[in-house]
Design a protein around this motif. Structure first.
Motif, mmCIF file in Angstrom:
data_model
loop_
_atom_site.group_PDB
_atom_site.id
_atom_site.type_symbol
_atom_site.label_atom_id
_atom_site.label_comp_id
_atom_site.label_asym_id
_atom_site.label_seq_id
_atom_site.Cartn_x
_atom_site.Cartn_y
_atom_site.Cartn_z
ATOM 1 N N LEU A 288 -47.469 -44.893 -49.323
ATOM 2 C CA LEU A 288 -47.200 -43.665 -49.338
ATOM 3 C C LEU A 288 -45.533 -43.840 -48.736
ATOM 4 C CD1 LEU A 288 -46.973 -41.180 -50.830
ATOM 5 C CD2 LEU A 288 -47.228 -40.318 -48.230
ATOM 6 N N MET A 289 -45.554 -43.903 -47.674
ATOM 7 C CA MET A 289 -43.976 -43.741 -46.856
ATOM 8 C C MET A 289 -42.916 -45.310 -47.847
ATOM 9 S SD MET A 289 -43.009 -44.892 -42.608
ATOM 10 C CE MET A 289 -41.419 -45.608 -42.294
ATOM 11 N N THR A 290 -43.664 -46.624 -48.091
ATOM 12 C CA THR A 290 -43.011 -47.434 -48.536
ATOM 13 C C THR A 290 -43.216 -47.192 -50.189
ATOM 14 O OG1 THR A 290 -44.793 -48.506 -48.548
ATOM 15 C CG2 THR A 290 -42.745 -48.621 -46.528
ATOM 16 N N THR A 291 -43.178 -46.842 -50.641
ATOM 17 C CA THR A 291 -43.038 -46.343 -51.533
ATOM 18 C C THR A 291 -41.341 -45.239 -52.316
ATOM 19 O OG1 THR A 291 -45.356 -46.468 -52.419
ATOM 20 C CG2 THR A 291 -43.993 -45.061 -54.204
ATOM 21 N N ASP A 292 -41.058 -45.903 -53.442
ATOM 22 C CA ASP A 292 -39.763 -45.162 -53.873
ATOM 23 C C ASP A 292 -39.801 -43.614 -54.603
ATOM 24 O OD1 ASP A 292 -37.129 -44.731 -55.059
ATOM 25 O OD2 ASP A 292 -37.497 -45.605 -56.561
ATOM 26 N N GLN A 293 -39.522 -42.771 -53.860
ATOM 27 C CA GLN A 293 -40.086 -40.706 -54.172
ATOM 28 C C GLN A 293 -39.341 -40.793 -54.444
ATOM 29 O OE1 GLN A 293 -42.424 -39.477 -52.205
ATOM 30 N NE2 GLN A 293 -43.080 -42.299 -51.889
ATOM 31 N N LEU A 294 -37.648 -41.967 -55.121
ATOM 32 C CA LEU A 294 -36.805 -40.694 -56.210
ATOM 33 C C LEU A 294 -37.083 -40.528 -56.858
ATOM 34 C CD1 LEU A 294 -33.901 -41.712 -54.262
ATOM 35 C CD2 LEU A 294 -34.758 -39.762 -53.717
ATOM 36 N N THR A 295 -36.946 -39.743 -58.350
ATOM 37 C CA THR A 295 -37.077 -39.543 -59.694
ATOM 38 C C THR A 295 -35.483 -40.200 -59.954
ATOM 39 O OG1 THR A 295 -35.961 -37.200 -60.036
ATOM 40 C CG2 THR A 295 -37.885 -37.391 -59.440
ATOM 41 N N PRO A 296 -35.179 -40.582 -61.694
ATOM 42 C CA PRO A 296 -34.539 -41.377 -62.276
ATOM 43 C C PRO A 296 -33.158 -40.052 -62.441
ATOM 44 C CG PRO A 296 -36.615 -41.926 -63.209
ATOM 45 C CD PRO A 296 -37.513 -40.908 -62.271
ATOM 46 N N ALA A 297 -33.734 -39.319 -62.346
ATOM 47 C CA ALA A 297 -32.511 -38.130 -62.170
ATOM 48 C C ALA A 297 -31.827 -37.965 -60.833
ATOM 49 C CB ALA A 297 -32.788 -36.688 -62.851
ATOM 50 N N GLN A 298 -32.789 -38.301 -60.186
ATOM 51 C CA GLN A 298 -32.170 -37.897 -58.700
ATOM 52 C C GLN A 298 -31.079 -38.957 -58.200
ATOM 53 O OE1 GLN A 298 -35.709 -37.345 -56.411
ATOM 54 N NE2 GLN A 298 -35.490 -34.980 -56.782
ATOM 55 N N LYS A 299 -31.766 -40.122 -58.756
ATOM 56 C CA LYS A 299 -30.694 -41.495 -58.456
ATOM 57 C C LYS A 299 -29.176 -41.271 -59.214
ATOM 58 C CE LYS A 299 -34.289 -44.384 -57.841
ATOM 59 N NZ LYS A 299 -35.484 -45.806 -58.140
ATOM 60 N N ALA A 300 -29.119 -40.605 -60.349
ATOM 61 C CA ALA A 300 -28.454 -40.524 -60.518
ATOM 62 C C ALA A 300 -27.039 -39.382 -60.195
ATOM 63 C CB ALA A 300 -28.517 -40.278 -62.476
ATOM 64 N N VAL A 301 -27.461 -39.104 -59.440
ATOM 65 C CA VAL A 301 -26.427 -38.030 -58.812
ATOM 66 C C VAL A 301 -26.212 -39.149 -57.590
ATOM 67 C CG1 VAL A 301 -26.023 -36.290 -60.951
ATOM 68 C CG2 VAL A 301 -27.793 -36.426 -58.124
ATOM 69 N N SER A 302 -27.250 -39.160 -57.038
ATOM 70 C CA SER A 302 -26.854 -40.099 -55.502
ATOM 71 C C SER A 302 -26.604 -40.949 -54.954
ATOM 72 C CB SER A 302 -28.454 -39.659 -55.269
ATOM 73 O OG SER A 302 -28.871 -39.010 -55.694
ATOM 74 N N GLY A 303 -26.587 -41.771 -54.509
ATOM 75 C CA GLY A 303 -26.360 -42.929 -54.068
ATOM 76 C C GLY A 303 -24.908 -43.132 -52.838
ATOM 77 N N PHE A 304 -24.582 -43.886 -52.332
ATOM 78 C CA PHE A 304 -23.320 -44.522 -51.427
ATOM 79 C C PHE A 304 -22.026 -44.678 -52.181
ATOM 80 C CE2 PHE A 304 -26.440 -45.829 -48.491
ATOM 81 C CZ PHE A 304 -25.792 -44.321 -47.558
ATOM 82 N N PHE A 305 -22.189 -44.835 -53.868
ATOM 83 C CA PHE A 305 -21.408 -45.236 -54.682
ATOM 84 C C PHE A 305 -21.552 -45.849 -56.287
ATOM 85 C CE2 PHE A 305 -22.598 -49.702 -52.266
ATOM 86 C CZ PHE A 305 -23.191 -50.023 -53.321
ATOM 87 N N PRO A 306 -21.138 -46.035 -57.165
ATOM 88 C CA PRO A 306 -21.986 -45.719 -58.198
ATOM 89 C C PRO A 306 -22.661 -47.148 -58.579
ATOM 90 C CG PRO A 306 -20.116 -45.351 -58.817
ATOM 91 C CD PRO A 306 -19.583 -45.535 -57.549
ATOM 92 N N GLY A 307 -23.850 -46.532 -59.203
ATOM 93 C CA GLY A 307 -24.679 -47.370 -59.849
ATOM 94 C C GLY A 307 -25.748 -48.007 -57.945
ATOM 95 N N TYR A 308 -25.446 -47.689 -57.516
ATOM 96 C CA TYR A 308 -26.243 -47.668 -55.978
ATOM 97 C C TYR A 308 -27.864 -48.132 -55.975
ATOM 98 C CZ TYR A 308 -27.745 -47.841 -50.725
ATOM 99 O OH TYR A 308 -27.829 -48.168 -49.563
ATOM 100 N N PHE A 309 -28.564 -46.693 -56.476
ATOM 101 C CA PHE A 309 -29.955 -46.800 -56.955
ATOM 102 C C PHE A 309 -30.066 -47.665 -58.326
ATOM 103 C CE2 PHE A 309 -29.476 -43.096 -53.962
ATOM 104 C CZ PHE A 309 -30.337 -43.788 -52.627
ATOM 105 N N ASP A 310 -29.675 -48.413 -58.702
ATOM 106 C CA ASP A 310 -29.203 -49.224 -60.089
ATOM 107 C C ASP A 310 -31.364 -50.515 -59.479
ATOM 108 O OD1 ASP A 310 -28.066 -47.426 -61.561
ATOM 109 O OD2 ASP A 310 -26.631 -49.854 -61.835
ATOM 110 N N ASN A 311 -30.749 -50.708 -59.021
ATOM 111 C CA ASN A 311 -31.776 -51.690 -58.274
ATOM 112 C C ASN A 311 -32.846 -51.946 -56.059
ATOM 113 O OD1 ASN A 311 -30.010 -52.102 -55.905
ATOM 114 N ND2 ASN A 311 -29.841 -54.231 -56.860
ATOM 115 N N ARG A 312 -33.085 -49.789 -56.053
ATOM 116 C CA ARG A 312 -33.366 -50.131 -55.513
ATOM 117 C C ARG A 312 -34.108 -48.508 -55.347
ATOM 118 N NH1 ARG A 312 -28.805 -50.967 -51.312
ATOM 119 N NH2 ARG A 312 -27.746 -51.577 -53.289
ATOM 120 N N GLY A 313 -34.758 -47.546 -54.441
ATOM 121 C CA GLY A 313 -35.226 -46.378 -53.986
ATOM 122 C C GLY A 313 -35.237 -46.325 -52.706
#
Length: 383
Positions: A288-313
């Motif tokens: 559970l700890m090592t499973t991606d918990q973020l939804t696509p909607a959350q990723k779309a507005v998150s990250g250190f820079f644009p596209g940060y969550f394109d290949n990670r969670g």
């Protein structure tokens, strides 16, 4: 053989070249696969210092976060905490939150929070407060109260209750659960663990993580300054000397960025995770700890820079790779890095762990030392 002997030499040569060029004063690397472990100690503790030792201490900064998360999950397994329960009872300073209307808003321009903050929010950095870059009023206010997110400086933090009181004076940057905002969740989590356990964070983590795993050198400070490396900015100006901030016990034990550790202690932690929790956590909890918990909607507005969550969670305290975009960025690989020059990752599919310890701050995604280490690790696989 699980590693090519010739290609392991390449790992050494690549890292030694960085030391010889002066990119970093030194580096300790560890690669492990199917019981085969290789540790390499290269260079010096400081630019003009003594040679690095296998037991040299490094400021692991944000690699503290997975360790704090594991501590919290031991309490979840004991039913002392529940992932989706509000934390209001333990952290009343964070109850009844107000939320900025927009991130650019003045502090008074707020709306009520849609719901309470939960333990899951702290573990996934979705509590609504965290790292934010820009000249916003909320950033200035956080800086004024010493609750801002920046390079770890233990001496600047007030005691936990005062720190949380100051944080509670501020509105949230986003609604709870809306987006991923880095770091603050782990520091709040550390305060929560102290209050629930009735013990300082180092004592709690000692009982739950360090002692069971034999992590005898992992701590929030040390008096053994001869083993503590010099800390540098990425331009090799001094960030923190051995007799500096980590040489004395801070008032605030940062669950997000406060620990010192060694390569062997971190290897023990990595192998606990790879083995499915050992005698610290259960295998389902590690999964559970090592499973991606973020939804696509959350990723779309998150990250250190644009596209940060394109290949990670993001799981609980760890980044999780979701796409195969480089030799080393493979789906299922998880771990985290420290902004003061360290990295730890586990690849369950390859039964692989790797650790990189240096003294120089930098953003891992753009660090040649980081990229070359992980590329070298994966090219050495042989089976």
């Amino acid at each position: 053989m699980v590693f090519s002997k010739a290609r392991l030499v390449r790992v050494h040569d690549v890292m030694a070249a960085h030391v010889e060029r002066g990119t970093v004063p030194g580096a300790i690397t560890l690669v492990s696969r199917r019981g085969e472990v290789h540790v390499d100690v290269i260079g010096k503790q400081a630019v003009d210092g003594a040679p690095l030792r296998r037991d040299s201490l490094f400021r692991i900064s944000s690699m503290t976060k997975p360790i704090t998360a594991v501590g919290a999950l031991t309490l979840v397994e004991e039913c002392v905490l529940r992932l989706d329960d509000p934390v209001d009872d333990v952290l009343p300073e964070l109850a009844g939150r107000r939320v900025l209307r927009t991130v650019e808003s003045e502090l008074e321009d707020t709306v009520p929070a849609n719901r309470a903050i939960t333990l899951r929010d702290l573990l996934t950095f979705r509590l609504g407060f965290g790292m934010l870059m820009g000249p916003y009023p909320i950033v200035a206010a956080a800086n004024e109260r010493s609750v801002a997110v920046g390079p770890p400086n233990p001496a600047e933090y007030p005691a936990p209750d005062e720190w949380l009181r100051r944080l509670g004076e501020l509105p949230l940057m986003a609604q709870p659960g809306e987006k991923w905002l880095y770091h603050t969740g782990s520091d709040v989590l550390g305060v929560l663990l102290e209050r629930v356990s009735g013990k300082p964070l180092d004592e709690f983590l000692g009982e739950r993580v360090f002692e069971p795993l034999g992590m005898k050198d992992t701590a929030f400070f040390t008096s053994d300054v001869d083993r503590l490396v010099m800390g540098y900015h990425d331009d090799l100006t001094v960030y923190d000397p051995p007799a500096g901030q980590w040489s004395r016990r801070p008032e605030f034990l940062s669950g997000g960025a406060g620990l010192l550790s060694t390569v062997d202690d971190l290897s023990a932690f990595a192998h606990m995770m790879l083995s499915g929790g050992g005698h610290v956590l259960s295998r389902p909890t590690v999964e559970l700890m090592t499973t991606d918990q973020l939804t696509p909607a959350q990723k779309a507005v998150s990250g250190f820079f644009p596209g940060y969550f394109d290949n990670r969670g993001w799981g609980f305290g760890v980044s999780v790779a979701t796409a195969h975009t480089s030799l080393y960025h493979r789906p299922g690989r998880y771990g985290w890095d420290g902004g003061l020059g360290t990295s730890w990752q586990v690849d369950p599919g390859e039964e692989l762990t790797g650790i990189l310890l240096t003294q120089c701050a930098g953003f891992p995604d753009f660090s040649p030392v980081y990229q070359d280490f992980w590329t070298s690790v994966y090219q050495a696989i042989e089976d």
